[in-house]
Design an enzyme around this catalytic site. Structure first.
Site: not given
Ligand code: FCB
Length: 462
Positions: A172, A364
C-alpha cells in the site's frame, strides 16, 4: 505460480491459495530487542495524540516471542499460506549498512517453523516500518532511498530465498504516502507538498522495481513476485452498462489533490507509464524523471496483490461523468465505519484484471469488529463470518466469469496494533488479550477452516 484450471464448479479453481495476513510492526513487539533499530512508527507512537489512547506497538501480540505458538495455531486451523512482512529496522543496522544477524535469525526460525508446519510463507518486504535513521536522512524523498531499499532487499533475499518463493515488494504505497507524508496522520507524520509526495512516490516505485530485479536475479528458488497496492474500488449503482463504465472509470480515476488512487501506482508498474488522467490532474506537481526509470519500475510481475475492504457505489451522469451514490441510512458498516459492500471483491479484481492483464491475488480483505470473549469463554463474531461469506461469494462470481484470481488472504490472522487507531478495534480471526497475550480462536477461525478444508465448497452449502 501454478496455473489455475478453469474448473470452478461449486468451489474454487485448483491451486487457488487460501491464506491469512499480518505485518511485522502490527504483531511482533520486541521493538528494542536484539539490535532492532527504531522505525518511524516507534517515533510516531511517542508523539502526543498521534495514536488513539496513546497505544504503542512495543509489545502488541508479542509475536517475536510467541511465534511458535502462533504457527501452531495456524496449523491447527489448517492455514495453507501466511502473508507476513519483514521488519527492515530489525534486519539492517543503518550506520554500517550491515545486516543484523539476530534479526535475521528470527525470520530464519519463523520461516523454518512455517515450512515444518506445511504453511507457505508469502513475504512482504515493506509494510510501513521504515527505519527512523533513514527517515532522518531524507526518507523516501532522498533519491538514495532506492539504494537503501536495494541493500535491505538483497539481504533478505540472500538469507530467505532458499526457502521463500512468494514475494511482495511493497504494501500500500498509497496509504503510507497519503496518510504518512500528505495528511501527516500516520508515521512519519509529515505534511509534504503534493510535488514532494509525488517525488517520494516515484522513489517508492523505483525501489519496488529494484527489489523485483534483485529477487529475480538472486533468489535461490524460482520466485513469484508481486506487489500489494490499495486504492478506491467503485461499484456500479446497478449493473446497467453505463453505470458499469462509470464505476470502471471512477476506480481508475486520479484526484488532483492527493495520492489516493490506483493508476498512478499500478500503471507505471504494469504499463510502463504514468496515466494520462494523472498527468493532467497533477499538472506541474508531477515528477520529472529519466526515461530509463520506467523500464526499471515496469519490471514484469507474476501477480498483482489487491488489498480491498469496501466499495464506493457510483452512477453515470447524463454528461458522461460519474458521481458517488449516497448509501441508504443504516447501511451495514464495520467498526471502522467502512460500509459492508461485498461487490468490492467482484468489481475490484475484474477492473484491475481487465486493465493490467495479470493474475490477481487478494492480499488483504477483512473487517474491524468489537469482539470480546463471551461468558462461555468463546469469541462469537457472526458479523465477520457473514462479511467473509459474502465477500468470498462475490470473489467467486468473478472467478466463474473468468477473472484470474489466484488466492485470498484474510486480514488478519490475529488482532493486532491497527496503526494510528491503536488496539480498540479488532480485525483478527484469533482474539488476542493484549494484557496477558492469550490467544483465543474466534468462531470465524473455525468457519474459515471449513472454507479451506472444502476448498470453498462450504460457501455454497450454508
Ligand atoms: C491496510 C493495511 C493493514 C491493515 C489493514 C486494516 O491498509 O495494509 O496493515 O492496517 O489496512
Amino acid at each position: 505460480m501454478a496455473i489455475v484450471s478453469s474448473e470452478t464448479a461449486g468451489g474454487f479453481p485448483k491451486g487457488f491459495v487460501w491464506g491469512v495476513s499480518t505485518s511485522a510492526y502490527q504483531i511482533e513487539g520486541a521493538t528494542r530487542e536484539d539490535g532492532r533499530e527504531a522505525s518511524v512508527w516507534d517515533t510516531f507512537c511517542q508523539r502526543e495524540g498521534a495514536v488513539l489512547s496513546g497505544d504503542t506497538a512495543d509489545v502488541t501480540c508479542d509475536h517475536y516471542h510467541r511465534f511458535r505458538e502462533d504457527v501452531k495455531l495456524m496449523s491447527e486451523f489448517q492455514v495453507p499460506a501466511y502473508r507476513l512482512s519483514i521488519s527492515w529496522p530489525r534486519v539492517m543496522s543503518t550506520d554500517s549498512s550491515q545486516p543484523n544477524e539476530l534479526g535475521l535469525a528470527f525470520y530464519d526460525a519463523l520461516i523454518d517453523e512455517l515450512l515444518a508446519a506445511g504453511i507457505s510463507p508469502w513475504v512482504t518486504l515493506f509494510h510501513w516500518d521504515f527505519p527512523q535513521s533513514r527517515h532522518d536522512q531524507g526518507g523516501w524523498l532522498n533519491p538514495r532511498c532506492v539504494d537503501w531499499f536495494a541493500e535491505y532487499a538483497s539481504t533478505v533475499v540472500e538469507r530467505l530465498s532458499d526457502r521463500v518463493t512468494q514475494w511482495i515488494t511493497v504494501n500500500e504505497p498509497q496509504c503510507f504516502l497519503h496518510f504518512g507524508h500528505g495528511l501527516g496522520i500516520n508515521a512519519p507524520g509529515v505534511k509534504l507538498s503534493l510535488a514532494d509526495q509525488l517525488t517520494a512516490a516515484h522513489h517508492v516505485l523505483l525501489a519496488h522495481g529494484r527489489a523485483v530485479a534483485i529477487i529475480r536475479e538472486h533468489a535461490k528458488l524460482p520466485p513469484q513476485v508481486g506487489w500489494a497496492p490499495v486504492g478506491i474500488t467503485c461499484s456500479p449503482a446497478t449493473e446497467d452498462r453505463a453505470h458499469q463504465e462509470a464505476a470502471r472509470r471512477a476506480t481508475m480515476d486520479v484526484k488532483a489533490d492527493n495520492l489516493w488512487n490506483n493508476t498512478w501506482f499500478s500503471d507505471p508498474v504494469f504499463l510502463g507509464h504514468y496515466p494520462e488522467e494523472g498527468l493532467r490532474a497533477y499538472g506541474k506537481a508531477a515528477p520529472k524523471y529519466a526515461a530509463s526509470d520506467m523500464q526499471h519500475i515496469a519490471a514484469p510481475l507474476d501477480f498483482l496483490g489487491l488489498n480491498i475492504y469496501t466499495a464506493m457505489p457510483v452512477e453515470s451522469q447524463a454528461d458522461g461523468s460519474w458521481s458517488e451514490v449516497s448509501l441508504a441510512p443504516g447501511t451495514a458498516r464495520t467498526a471502522f465505519d467502512w460500509p459492508v459492500r461485498e461487490e468490492c471483491l467482484y468489481w475490484g479484481p475484474k477492473f484491475h484484471a481487465e486493465r493490467y492483464g495479470v493474475p490477481i491475488v487478494i492480499t488483504e480483505n477483512g473487517m474491524a469488529n468489537i469482539d470480546w470473549p463471551a461468558r462461555d469463554g468463546r469469541v462469537h463474531d457472526p458479523q465477520r463470518i457473514d462479511y467473509l461469506h459474502r465477500h468470498l461469494l462475490a470473489l467467486h462470481r468473478g472467478i466463474v466469469e473468468g477473472v484470474d484470481v489466484r488466492g485470498y488472504f484474510h486480514w488478519s490472522w490475529m488482532d493486532n496494533f491497527e496503526w494510528a487507531e491503536g488496539f480498540r478495534r479488532r480485525f483478527g480471526l484469533i482474539y488476542v488479550d493484549f494484557e496477558s497475550g492469550l490467544r483465543r480462536p474466534k468462531d470465524s477461525a473455525a468457519w474459515y477452516r471449513e472454507v479451506i478444508r472444502s476448498h470453498g465448497r462450504s460457501l455454497f452449502t450454508e
